[in-house]
Design a protein around this motif. Structure first.
Motif, mmCIF file in Angstrom:
data_model
loop_
_atom_site.group_PDB
_atom_site.id
_atom_site.type_symbol
_atom_site.label_atom_id
_atom_site.label_comp_id
_atom_site.label_asym_id
_atom_site.label_seq_id
_atom_site.Cartn_x
_atom_site.Cartn_y
_atom_site.Cartn_z
ATOM 1 N N HIS B 117 56.168 83.003 48.110
ATOM 2 C CA HIS B 117 55.629 82.671 46.791
ATOM 3 C C HIS B 117 56.623 83.131 45.747
ATOM 4 O O HIS B 117 57.205 84.214 45.865
ATOM 5 C CB HIS B 117 54.279 83.340 46.571
ATOM 6 N N SER B 126 54.723 96.535 41.950
ATOM 7 C CA SER B 126 53.350 96.709 42.439
ATOM 8 C C SER B 126 52.647 95.368 42.578
ATOM 9 O O SER B 126 52.095 95.047 43.637
ATOM 10 C CB SER B 126 52.544 97.581 41.482
ATOM 11 N N ALA B 127 52.672 94.598 41.501
ATOM 12 C CA ALA B 127 51.952 93.332 41.512
ATOM 13 C C ALA B 127 52.567 92.379 42.526
ATOM 14 O O ALA B 127 51.855 91.625 43.205
ATOM 15 C CB ALA B 127 51.969 92.710 40.108
ATOM 16 N N GLY B 128 53.878 92.409 42.641
ATOM 17 C CA GLY B 128 54.548 91.553 43.610
ATOM 18 C C GLY B 128 54.140 91.906 45.026
ATOM 19 O O GLY B 128 53.805 91.036 45.837
ATOM 20 N N ASN B 130 51.456 93.555 45.940
ATOM 21 C CA ASN B 130 50.032 93.249 46.124
ATOM 22 C C ASN B 130 49.822 91.787 46.462
ATOM 23 O O ASN B 130 49.011 91.447 47.329
ATOM 24 C CB ASN B 130 49.255 93.584 44.853
ATOM 25 N N MET B 131 50.566 90.928 45.754
ATOM 26 C CA MET B 131 50.360 89.510 46.027
ATOM 27 C C MET B 131 50.860 89.166 47.425
ATOM 28 O O MET B 131 50.231 88.400 48.150
ATOM 29 C CB MET B 131 51.031 88.630 44.995
ATOM 30 N N ARG B 134 48.328 90.039 49.748
ATOM 31 C CA ARG B 134 47.168 89.156 49.669
ATOM 32 C C ARG B 134 47.284 87.976 50.623
ATOM 33 O O ARG B 134 46.291 87.473 51.115
ATOM 34 C CB ARG B 134 47.036 88.627 48.239
ATOM 35 N N TRP B 135 48.500 87.527 50.897
ATOM 36 C CA TRP B 135 48.664 86.340 51.754
ATOM 37 C C TRP B 135 48.798 86.684 53.229
ATOM 38 O O TRP B 135 48.934 85.796 54.049
ATOM 39 C CB TRP B 135 49.914 85.556 51.341
#
Lengths: 586, 418
Positions: B117, B126-128, B130-131, B134-135
């Motif tokens: 992605h 962090s957000a990267g 986490n995403m 998520r997958w």
């Protein structure tokens, strides 16, 4: 007469021709091919012979002393009526003049233009020989004339009113037009009989290219379906069309005249394409065309696949200079370039994709597709349960991804796939084969070839052609041929090629080479004494020795060359290629 | 100099126990116990043994990178080279400005990675991460930095502890790749060996691993999700580990799961990095997780107090006390203080050397003995310079809250995160 050489299939040929050069040459060639030839200088004696003897072919000069070729035929038909008749071939310098009269077209089976192309004559007689057997068995039927004049045939019913109007308007300009498709089946075709091809419907255009020389004619499109593949779209004639057509025909005619007979006569598709390129302006120019499987059409009516194939071959041979036009993706199975290009799911291959935003919740670092956050109208973070209310402060959308509606796979990199519109084969974007389309222009080598014929490409592996010979040699050769025909006196001809020509021209210049060549020939002449005749040609020089066999000439040539070589500064790389009477007609 | 060293040595040997304690209290309090403890624990306690997996877990590797077009392929290939290759690799290009999205597309097509992605705006590590998480579909998530390189058995060894169902996270062992790039890099190589290879090993034995390194760490997926993954930036690896611990999970260190990383090779870059780490550490421990120190808090746990005290005592107080100790020495002994400091340093060097030798001995992949000539220098560097950096960083964070302005985290995140 070499009667012993006449084979069972040999023709009895009458030649009425007042030029002794032509007489002897034609006789030499035809007898070598196994035909019997009787020669007459004037019309009345030719008519007598025709009435008393049986001939398969009569070659009649149109302008004969005493009576014209036309009178000979007319008188013959008056005497003999509907009985068996030879094939009448008119030899004339004025084809158009002859054909203007409708009656002439019915009298003559074929018109051959002057100056006489000995190869055409050869072919005509050979063709007659193969049909002669059949004619002898079955009584001859009144076969239609083998050549079509510009007689305005009734417009074919397939034509629309508009195009038939255009057709008759063009016909009225007085040009000799080959109508295509050729429903009357032109059997023997000579390019010099026509000015242009008039295409009424775009069927079997490759058949047009099968006619020797027809590809060199401008193509006037009445159907309006050929686009730039034709040389002129005449489906709707505008003001000044007559000038346009005249201009087109002139331009093509002029460029046709520049061509050496070799590429014109050749049946090789590559040679034809080169010739066509020359007459139409020197290039094959591709364009996109959705009606073609290959998605490309060229500025000629030949099918694009053939053009593409031949262009590749010709380019390999150095005949074309290429420039890139486009890169096409072609189907690995059916070679069609018509594809549906689509993005598809890397998981299941479905093209049912939809876009979705990523959402990034700043505060807790959750980042995921919008659907993770969506609660009715609200956006709620799935990690910290806070509502996202303020774009830019609470959250943003850092990008978009693609979601498959068939299998729910998500990705930011959908696959690209090609689906063939013709055979339904699917290929991955990175594995689908590509094919480069090029625009091609004639290279210098091709231009040289088109101008000088096969001799330009090196004579060693080609046979000698009369068209290559200088005039004074033709006369001398004619004399030698007569001697051979009358009492079998041998003669030997050698042509001289210069292997180092290009090299010397590159280093010392063309004039130095020409000078060296001149001195070489003079020295050669001195060394061989007076018994030989030396003639200078454009590309080759020639040594003719009447009364000797080629074997005898060869030995003296070799010693003479060594003498001549000493007289010049360069090594010309001179080579001798010997030809006897038997070789000339082959 | 030799004279001074001789004098210091004589002085050191002439001291009785009581008088040396009076002089060297700083060393006795802040240096000796810590070293001894690490030494004893590692030398004496038996190596941990883990049970076998009943069924091998599904392993997902997650990589979040910003503009890593040049390094991502090598990193992915290194993962494919593993003795236990991951079951899936998920990569997120976090607002890369280079060709990283195209490179990911290429890797995807070649089947080297399973999901990719790419976002257009940078969201932070962090957000990267986490995403990426998520997958995933695996049972174990392994978070790696793509500028690191990995031993062939790194994955096999880092997932081994998860056979014990109480283990929620395992930290990999991080060694320095650019040991000879500069003196600063060499000192860091020694430091990593002592504090990570040996220090975390000891902490592991005591159940006190407090930071699963962001460069190479493995998490049980359930626990990772229950914790909500990483929180918004700055020391997010320490933060997640603390939250996992507070939720009752056990953390392990796998010394044989080895990953190599490049450390900052210039003094400037090194100082910047350490300022960031130290600021984040105090911010997380004393602001975000301040209640860990409060026995009356609902979330207070005695087990967490131990590592809090360890950090407070050996990092914060030791660093803060050092200037006072030096001042006190000079105030009391005048110019002779130099001799005293030097003799203290000589004693410390012996301690440092023995600890280093032990660390090098238990970490075969580190080629530690090449670093031996630098240990004395490291002793000074670590004893004085690094403490100076710490004190400055603590002060800066306490006064200016500078961790809220680190460029490591995008500005949009700074303004809202906790």
């Amino acid at each position: 007469m070499t009667e012993t050489q006449v084979s069972a299939s040999g023709c009895h040929v009458l030649l009425a021709e007042d030029s002794s050069v032509t007489q002897d040459l034609v006789k030499l060639i035809l007898t070598q091919n196994g035909h019997r030839v009787d020669i007459f200088d004037d019309g009345p004696s030719a008519l007598d012979a025709l009435l008393t003897d049986t001939y398969d072919v009569a070659l009649l000069d149109f302008h004969l002393p005493g009576m014209s070729g036309l009178d000979v035929v007319t008188s013959f038909l008056e005497e003999k009526g509907a009985g068996p008749r030879p094939k009448f071939v008119a030899i004339t310098g004025d084809v158009k003049g002859l054909l203007k009269d409708q009656a002439n077209c019915e009298l003559f089976d074929l018109v051959v233009p002057k100056p006489l192309d000995i190869d055409v004559i050869s072919e005509v007689v050979d063709t007659a020989a193969t049909t002669a057997a059949a004619t002898r068995v079955a009584p001859p039927t009144a076969s239609g004339p083998m050549i079509r004049g510009p007689t305005p045939a009734a417009a074919s019913p397939a034509l629309t009113a508009a195009s038939s109007a255009a057709s008759s308007a063009i016909v009225q300009l007085g040009f000799s037009l080959l109508r295509w498709p050729d429903r009357e089946r032109t059997k023997v075709f000579s390019v010099s009989d026509y000015d242009a091809v008039m295409v009424e419907s775009p069927d079997d255009l490759d058949g047009l290219w099968a006619l020797r020389g027809a590809h060199l004619l401008p193509v006037i499109d009445l159907s309006g379906k050929l686009g730039p593949s034709a040389d002129l779209d005449a489906s709707a004639l505008g003001i000044g069309y007559a000038a346009k057509i005249r201009d087109l025909i002139d331009r093509f005619g002029e460029r046709r005249a520049q061509l050496h007979p070799d590429p014109v006569r050749s049946d090789d598709m590559g040679d034809k394409l080169l010739g066509r390129m020359h007459v139409s302006g020197g290039a094959v120019i591709p364009r996109r065309d959705g009606r073609q499987r290959g998605l490309v059409a060229y500025n000629t009516v030949l099918s694009p696949d053939v053009v593409t194939r031949e262009v590749r071959k010709l380019a390999d041979g150095g005949f074309l200079d290429l420039s890139f036009f486009d890169r096409l993706h072609v189907c690995g199975r059916c070679a069609s370039a018509r594809h549906n290009v689509r993005e598809e799911c890397p998981g299941c291959g479905s093209a049912d994709l939809t876009e979705e935003s990523y959402l990034h919740h700043f505060r807790c670092a959750y980042q995921g597709p919008e659907s993770d956050f969506r609660k009715g109208d609200d956006l709620v973070c799935p990690k910290c349960r806070r509502a996202l209310t303020h774009f830019g402060r609470d959250y943003d959308r850092p990008g978009t991804m693609v979601r498959c509606r068939s299998c729910a796979t998500t990705t930011s990199e959908p696959k690209v796939a090609f689906v063939c519109a013709d055979c339904d084969t699917r290929a991955d974007g990175d594995t689908v084969p590509t094919h480069d389309i090029v625009e091609a222009r004639l290279s210098d080598q091709a231009k040289g070839y088109l101008k000088a014929g096969e001799s330009f490409l090196g004579l060693a592996q080609k046979t000698l052609r009369f068209a290559d010979l200088p005039l004074d040699l033709v006369i001398a050769l004619n004399r030698a041929a007569r001697g051979f025909n009358e009492d079998g006196t041998p003669f030997a001809l050698s042509y001289v090629s210069y292997g180092n020509e290009a090299e010397i021209q590159g280093q010392a210049g063309a004039r130095s080479f020409a000078e060296a060549r001149r001195i070489f020939l003079e020295s050669l002449q001195q060394a061989l004494h007076d018994e030989v005749q030396i003639a200078r040609g454009a590309i080759h020089d020639f040594v003719l020795m009447p009364g000797r066999t080629p074997q005898a000439l060869e030995a003296s040539l070799r010693t003479a060359r060594d003498v001549a070589n000493r007289a010049i500064r360069f090594d010309l790389g001179a080579e001798f290629h010997l030809v006897g009477p038997e070789d000339i007609a082959s | 100099m030799t004279e001074l060293v001789n004098e210091a040595l004589d002085y050191l040997l002439a001291q009785s126990f009581a008088s040396s304690l009076a002089l060297f209290w700083f060393v006795a309090i802040f240096e000796v116990p810590r070293y001894t403890l690490a030494f004893l624990v590692t030398a004496v306690m038996p190596k941990r043994r883990y049970p076998q997996f009943a069924t091998p877990p599904k392993v997902s590797v997650i990589i979040a990178g910003h503009s890593e077009a040049d390094t991502i392929e090598r990193c992915v290939l290194a993962m494919r080279e593993q003795s236990h290759p991951p079951d899936e690799i998920v990569v997120v290009s976090d607002g890369s400005t280079d060709r990283m999205p195209e490179v990911l597309g290429d890797l995807l097509r070649r089947g080297l990675i399973d999901k990719a992605h790419s976002t257009e705006l940078r969201a932070g590590k962090s957000a990267g991460t986490n995403m990426a998480a998520r997958w995933t579909t695996g049972d174990i998530l392994i978070n790696i930095d793509c500028d690191c390189s990995f031993d062939r058995h790194a994955i096999r060894n880092i997932i081994r502890p998860f056979a014990d169902p109480d283990i929620v996270a395992v930290s990999g062992n991080i060694l320095v790749r650019n040991t000879v790039a500069s003196l600063v890099a060499t000192f860091q190589a020694i430091e990593y060996l002592v504090t990570i290879s040996l220090g975390k090993r000891a902490a592991d034995q005591l159940g006190q691993v407090t930071c699963v390194s962001g460069a190479f760490g493995a998490f049980r997926r359930d626990a990772y999700e229950a914790a909500g993954g990483l929180d918004a930036g700055g020391g997010e690896d320490l933060d997640l580990t603390i939250r996992l611990r507070r939720a009752g999970g056990q953390i392990r260190f796998a010394e044989d799961a080895i990953c190599y990383t490049d450390t900052p090779a210039t003094l400037n870059a090194f100082i910047k990095q350490r300022f960031r780490w130290e600021r984040d550490a105090v911010r997380l421990r004393y602001r975000k997780h301040a209640d860990m120190m409060n026995p009356f808090s609902r979330r207070f746990r005695w087990t967490e107090l131990a590592h809090e005290i360890e950090f407070l005592f050996f990092n914060v107080i030791a660093a803060v006390m050092l200037p006072f100790y030096v001042l006190w020495l000079f105030a009391t002994y005048g110019g002779f203080a130099l001799t005293i400091l030097l003799s203290a340093q000589l004693g410390l060097a012996v301690l440092d050397l023995s600890v280093f030798l032990l660390a090098a001995h238990v970490t075969p992949g580190a080629a530690g003995f090449r670093l031996l000539p630098f240990v004395l220098g490291f002793s000074v560097f670590n004893g004085y310079f690094m403490r100076f950096i710490r004190v400055s960083a603590y002060l800066q964070e306490w006064i200016f809250r500078s961790s809220y302005a680190d460029s490591y985290v995008p500005d949009k995140v700074h303004s809202v995160r906790g």
